[in-house]
Write a protein that holds these residues in place. Structure first.
Motif, mmCIF file in Angstrom:
data_model
loop_
_atom_site.group_PDB
_atom_site.id
_atom_site.type_symbol
_atom_site.label_atom_id
_atom_site.label_comp_id
_atom_site.label_asym_id
_atom_site.label_seq_id
_atom_site.Cartn_x
_atom_site.Cartn_y
_atom_site.Cartn_z
ATOM 1 N N ASP A 1 -1.719 4.249 0.063
ATOM 2 C CA ASP A 1 -3.129 4.065 -0.257
ATOM 3 C C ASP A 1 -3.876 3.575 0.981
ATOM 4 O O ASP A 1 -3.479 2.585 1.609
ATOM 5 C CB ASP A 1 -3.295 3.055 -1.392
ATOM 6 C CG ASP A 1 -2.745 3.590 -2.706
ATOM 7 O OD1 ASP A 1 -2.838 4.801 -2.915
ATOM 8 O OD2 ASP A 1 -2.219 2.796 -3.506
ATOM 9 N N THR B 1 0.799 -1.229 0.000
ATOM 10 C CA THR B 1 0.000 0.000 0.000
ATOM 11 C C THR B 1 0.829 1.274 0.000
ATOM 12 O O THR B 1 0.257 2.366 -0.049
ATOM 13 C CB THR B 1 -0.940 0.025 1.221
ATOM 14 O OG1 THR B 1 -0.159 -0.027 2.428
ATOM 15 C CG2 THR B 1 -1.902 -1.152 1.194
ATOM 16 N N SER B 2 2.127 1.189 0.063
ATOM 17 C CA SER B 2 2.966 2.386 0.110
ATOM 18 C C SER B 2 4.069 2.298 -0.939
ATOM 19 O O SER B 2 4.628 1.224 -1.187
ATOM 20 C CB SER B 2 3.578 2.568 1.501
ATOM 21 O OG SER B 2 4.413 1.478 1.824
ATOM 22 N N ARG C 1 -5.584 8.100 -1.319
ATOM 23 C CA ARG C 1 -4.121 8.155 -1.288
ATOM 24 C C ARG C 1 -3.660 9.322 -0.423
ATOM 25 O O ARG C 1 -4.120 10.446 -0.585
ATOM 26 C CB ARG C 1 -3.569 8.279 -2.708
ATOM 27 C CG ARG C 1 -2.067 8.475 -2.783
ATOM 28 C CD ARG C 1 -1.522 8.176 -4.154
ATOM 29 N NE ARG C 1 -1.574 6.746 -4.447
ATOM 30 C CZ ARG C 1 -1.012 6.187 -5.520
ATOM 31 N NH1 ARG C 1 -0.395 6.950 -6.414
ATOM 32 N NH2 ARG C 1 -1.085 4.890 -5.716
ATOM 33 N N VAL D 1 3.914 8.014 -0.856
ATOM 34 C CA VAL D 1 2.458 7.985 -0.732
ATOM 35 C C VAL D 1 2.005 6.633 -0.208
ATOM 36 O O VAL D 1 2.714 5.623 -0.339
ATOM 37 C CB VAL D 1 1.778 8.279 -2.089
ATOM 38 C CG1 VAL D 1 2.147 9.655 -2.593
ATOM 39 C CG2 VAL D 1 2.145 7.217 -3.128
#
Length: 206
Positions: free
Chosen positions: A101, A84-85, A106, A99
């Motif tokens: 998610d 997720t990153s 986001r 970033v």
């Protein structure tokens, strides 16, 4: 003359169209080269960041499989940290954007052109994720341990409860008074009665 002029005019038109097509192709090629160069520049900067984090990646426990640590190619190169990153380059191709998610969309964790600042931020993030995983595993272990300790006690308690309900229960008074006290009180009453009779007879006969 007119035929020659027409042929010359047609030839001129064909030559001009050919030149235009050639120019368009050259321009597209140049734009493609620019895009490729920019993409390669992004990939190079992400590779540099990955090199800065190589020691951090190597220190992650071998049984922790939540991290990816891989630079992917494509339309926009990305340095994946976990599922997720990730780190991508900004529009200027010089700024790093870290970033993540989430369910809310986001989120930008950090945006900086300093590679050291970005490396420190990613390192901190990795450390926090490792600690979160350890706490989750410890909580699961404690819950399992408590469940194992409670399992043997519950059947015994249930069996004892069933046994108490199955056997006939004595009255509360009978449970509190010991049978030996009942016999002593009975014999004492008899002795008192005999003493009263003897005293009565002694008074009237005497």
């Amino acid at each position: 003359m007119s035929d020659a002029s027409g042929r010359n005019g047609t030839s001129s038109n064909v030559r001009n169209l050919t030149d235009a097509i050639r120019k368009v192709r050259v321009a597209e090629s140049e734009r493609s080269d620019v895009v490729v160069e920019l993409r390669e520049a992004e990939r190079t900067r992400l590779d540099m960041l990955a090199d800065e984090l190589r020691g951090v990646f190597a220190d992650v426990p071998s049984d922790d499989d939540q991290f990816i640590f891989e630079v992917s190619s494509g339309t926009q190169p990305r340095l994946w940290i976990d599922m997720t990153s990730l780190v991508v380059m900004g529009r200027d191709r010089r700024t790093y954007r870290f970033v993540k998610d989430t369910r809310l969309g986001r989120t930008v964790i950090l945006e900086t052109a300093d590679i050291d600042d970005m490396a420190d931020c990613v390192t901190q993030y990795v450390a926090e994720r490792i600690i979160e995983r350890e706490r989750a595993m410890e909580g699961d272990w404690l819950a399992k341990r408590i469940a194992q300790q409670d399992m043997p006690a519950r059947p015994e308690k249930t069996a004892a409860s069933l046994l108490r309900h199955a056997l006939p229960q004595e009255p509360a008074a009978a449970q509190k008074v010991h049978p030996g006290w009942i016999v002593s009180a009975f014999l004492g009453g008899i002795l008192v009665g005999v003493a009263i009779l003897l005293a009565y007879a002694w008074i009237h006969i005497g």
